[in-house]
Write a protein that holds these residues in place. Structure first.
Motif, PDB file in Angstrom:
ATOM      1  N   ARG A  34       0.820  -1.212   0.000  1.00 13.56           N
ATOM      2  CA  ARG A  34       0.000   0.000   0.000  1.00 13.56           C
ATOM      3  C   ARG A  34       0.856   1.265   0.000  1.00 13.56           C
ATOM      4  NH1 ARG A  34      -4.505  -1.228   4.481  1.00 13.56           N
ATOM      5  NH2 ARG A  34      -2.712  -2.107   5.562  1.00 13.56           N
ATOM      6  N   LEU A  35       1.660   1.387  -1.061  1.00 15.79           N
ATOM      7  CA  LEU A  35       2.598   2.500  -1.171  1.00 15.79           C
ATOM      8  C   LEU A  35       2.549   3.044  -2.590  1.00 15.79           C
ATOM      9  CD1 LEU A  35       5.040   4.068   0.159  1.00 15.79           C
ATOM     10  CD2 LEU A  35       6.501   2.303  -0.849  1.00 15.79           C
ATOM     11  N   THR A  36       2.696   4.360  -2.725  1.00 11.14           N
ATOM     12  CA  THR A  36       2.838   5.000  -4.030  1.00 11.14           C
ATOM     13  C   THR A  36       4.255   5.546  -4.153  1.00 11.14           C
ATOM     14  OG1 THR A  36       0.513   5.601  -4.190  1.00 11.14           O
ATOM     15  CG2 THR A  36       2.041   6.866  -5.528  1.00 11.14           C
ATOM     16  N   ARG A  58       7.607  -9.978  -0.387  1.00  9.40           N
ATOM     17  CA  ARG A  58       6.229  -9.751  -0.813  1.00  9.40           C
ATOM     18  C   ARG A  58       6.040  -8.275  -1.158  1.00  9.40           C
ATOM     19  NH1 ARG A  58       7.049 -14.302  -0.614  1.00  9.40           N
ATOM     20  NH2 ARG A  58       5.846 -16.001   0.301  1.00  9.40           N
ATOM     21  N   VAL A  59       5.517  -8.031  -2.362  1.00 12.04           N
ATOM     22  CA  VAL A  59       5.184  -6.674  -2.803  1.00 12.04           C
ATOM     23  C   VAL A  59       3.719  -6.692  -3.218  1.00 12.04           C
ATOM     24  CG1 VAL A  59       5.676  -4.820  -4.433  1.00 12.04           C
ATOM     25  CG2 VAL A  59       7.548  -6.252  -3.588  1.00 12.04           C
ATOM     26  N   TYR A  60       2.872  -5.950  -2.490  1.00 12.21           N
ATOM     27  CA  TYR A  60       1.431  -5.932  -2.742  1.00 12.21           C
ATOM     28  C   TYR A  60       0.914  -4.501  -2.859  1.00 12.21           C
ATOM     29  CZ  TYR A  60       1.229 -10.846  -1.130  1.00 12.21           C
ATOM     30  OH  TYR A  60       1.402 -12.196  -0.982  1.00 12.21           O
ATOM     31  N   ASP A  61      -0.026  -4.285  -3.765  1.00  9.00           N
ATOM     32  CA  ASP A  61      -0.795  -3.043  -3.825  1.00  9.00           C
ATOM     33  C   ASP A  61       0.119  -1.813  -3.821  1.00  9.00           C
ATOM     34  OD1 ASP A  61      -2.901  -1.299  -3.897  1.00  9.00           O
ATOM     35  OD2 ASP A  61      -3.414  -1.502  -1.775  1.00  9.00           O
ATOM     36  N   VAL A  62       1.059  -1.798  -4.774  1.00  9.22           N
ATOM     37  CA  VAL A  62       2.010  -0.688  -4.898  1.00  9.22           C
ATOM     38  C   VAL A  62       1.805  -0.005  -6.248  1.00  9.22           C
ATOM     39  CG1 VAL A  62       4.457  -0.075  -4.995  1.00  9.22           C
ATOM     40  CG2 VAL A  62       3.672  -1.771  -3.348  1.00  9.22           C
ATOM     41  N   TYR A  97       0.716  -1.561  -9.941  1.00  7.95           N
ATOM     42  CA  TYR A  97       0.311  -0.708 -11.063  1.00  7.95           C
ATOM     43  C   TYR A  97       1.526   0.138 -11.422  1.00  7.95           C
ATOM     44  CZ  TYR A  97      -2.646   2.794 -13.491  1.00  7.95           C
ATOM     45  OH  TYR A  97      -3.214   3.640 -14.409  1.00  7.95           O
ATOM     46  N   ILE A  98       2.130  -0.121 -12.578  1.00  7.66           N
ATOM     47  CA  ILE A  98       3.358   0.562 -12.984  1.00  7.66           C
ATOM     48  C   ILE A  98       3.096   1.287 -14.293  1.00  7.66           C
ATOM     49  CG2 ILE A  98       5.801   0.307 -13.553  1.00  7.66           C
ATOM     50  CD1 ILE A  98       5.768  -2.344 -12.010  1.00  7.66           C
ATOM     51  N   GLU A  99       3.235   2.604 -14.297  1.00  5.88           N
ATOM     52  CA  GLU A  99       3.006   3.378 -15.510  1.00  5.88           C
ATOM     53  C   GLU A  99       4.094   4.420 -15.709  1.00  5.88           C
ATOM     54  OE1 GLU A  99      -1.444   3.512 -17.080  1.00  5.88           O
ATOM     55  OE2 GLU A  99      -1.066   4.936 -15.474  1.00  5.88           O
TER      56      GLU A  99
END
Length: 315
Positions: A34-36, A58-62, A97-99
């Motif tokens: 949970r990080l931006t 573990r990498v979740y919801d980034v 989500y990577i943009e």
């Protein structure tokens, strides 16, 4: 949110301890949730968004946006180039989500054989500067449920596939940069010997991203607005002198390579420069492929099979 300041040009916005310490062993487990991360690419150079050198991570919801280099990089070499003597396995990246990364959305750097057996799932990668996913080592990896779009080069470029699974991914487009003399791939793997790889249920297209899409995305981010709707043109002329391969197993690195290719769908533009499935063993001993139930429409060459490839429909 972690946002890089103007002119900082750090190696990474966020890096695991294992990368910083320059040891010959992978770092301890880390968890990022949970990080931006905003790389602020318009005012920096060379910065990775999230840089990992750790196992059982573990990498979740980034949400990672606008990095001057890769969005996420998983690296065998440390900060000073020290390589691992052990493995860096058993990790999960999910719901990210990577943009707008200036280079790859996700990049695996592994000159040895350490970054194996990861799971990458349920994620979105768009408007990358090079490829959406680029891996030096895909052994034991599972890549599933990904939506990859607005990709200049290859959507999934996976090397050293060994017991690898690439399944149920939606590739909206690839090869958008369309440089003359180049070949671009929707899914590309080269195989290691012994273990089998499966490529199943993927949907691979060559749609045309709208003009100025990245500029519109940046404007929306800066203003805090929602990203603009992606209006994709499904038809249109393809550039001259450029080849597109929707799914390729184009080399065996040693011994006999094994893979199953089933239930994939390809829809192209009907040109001679498009190939649905390419199978070639390269310098390897042989390649054994079971392939069935694939829809290959709108491509000049539906399937191209090289010498030394044993192709069956399975049993």
């Amino acid at each position: 949110m972690l946002k890089q300041a103007d002119g900082a040009s750090l190696p990474a916005v966020l890096a695991s301890k294992g990368w910083l310490e320059d040891t010959e062993f992978s770092g301890e487990s880390v968890r990022v949730e949970r990080l931006t991360i905003d790389g602020n690419r318009d005012h920096n150079t060379g910065t990775v968004g999230l840089l990992l050198r750790s196992w059982n991570t573990r990498v979740y919801d980034v949400d990672i946006y606008g990095t001057p280099s890769d969005g996420i990089r998983i690296s065998n070499p440390s900060r000073n180039g020290t390589t691992l003597r052990n493995t860096m396995v058993n990790s999960v990246i999910s719901d990210v989500y990577i943009e707008g990364a200036a280079e790859a959305g996700i990049r695996v750097v592994d000159p040895g054989n350490s970054v194996t057996d990861w799971t990458l799932q349920r994620s979105w990668i768009g408007f990358s500067g090079t490829s959406a996913i680029q891996t030096d080592n895909a052994a034991g990896w599972t890549m599933s449920g990904l939506h990859l779009y607005a990709t200049p080069k290859n959507a999934i470029d996976a090397h050293r596939c060994f017991g690898t699974s690439i399944q149920d991914n939606y590739i909206e487009d690839f090869g958008a940069e369309s440089t003359a003399g180049q070949t671009y791939y929707g899914i590309r793997c080269d195989l290691q010997g012994e273990a089998a790889t499966t490529i199943t249920g993927n949907r691979v297209h060559k749609f045309l991203p709208p003009p100025n899409a990245l500029a519109e995305l940046r404007k929306a981010r800066q203003s805090g607005a929602a990203p603009p709707e992606r209006k994709i043109a499904a038809t249109g002329p393809l550039p001259d002198g450029v080849d597109f391969v929707y799914l390729a197993l184009d080399a065996v690195n040693y011994g006999a390579g094994h893979a199953a290719i089933t239930g994939n769908t390809v829809v192209g533009h009907g040109t001679k420069r498009e190939t649905g499935i390419l199978l070639a063993k390269g310098e390897g001993e042989s390649m054994s492929i079971a392939s069935s139930g694939n829809l290959l429409d709108g491509v000049g060459t539906r399937r191209k099979v090289g010498a030394g490839v044993r192709l069956t429909r399975g049993y």
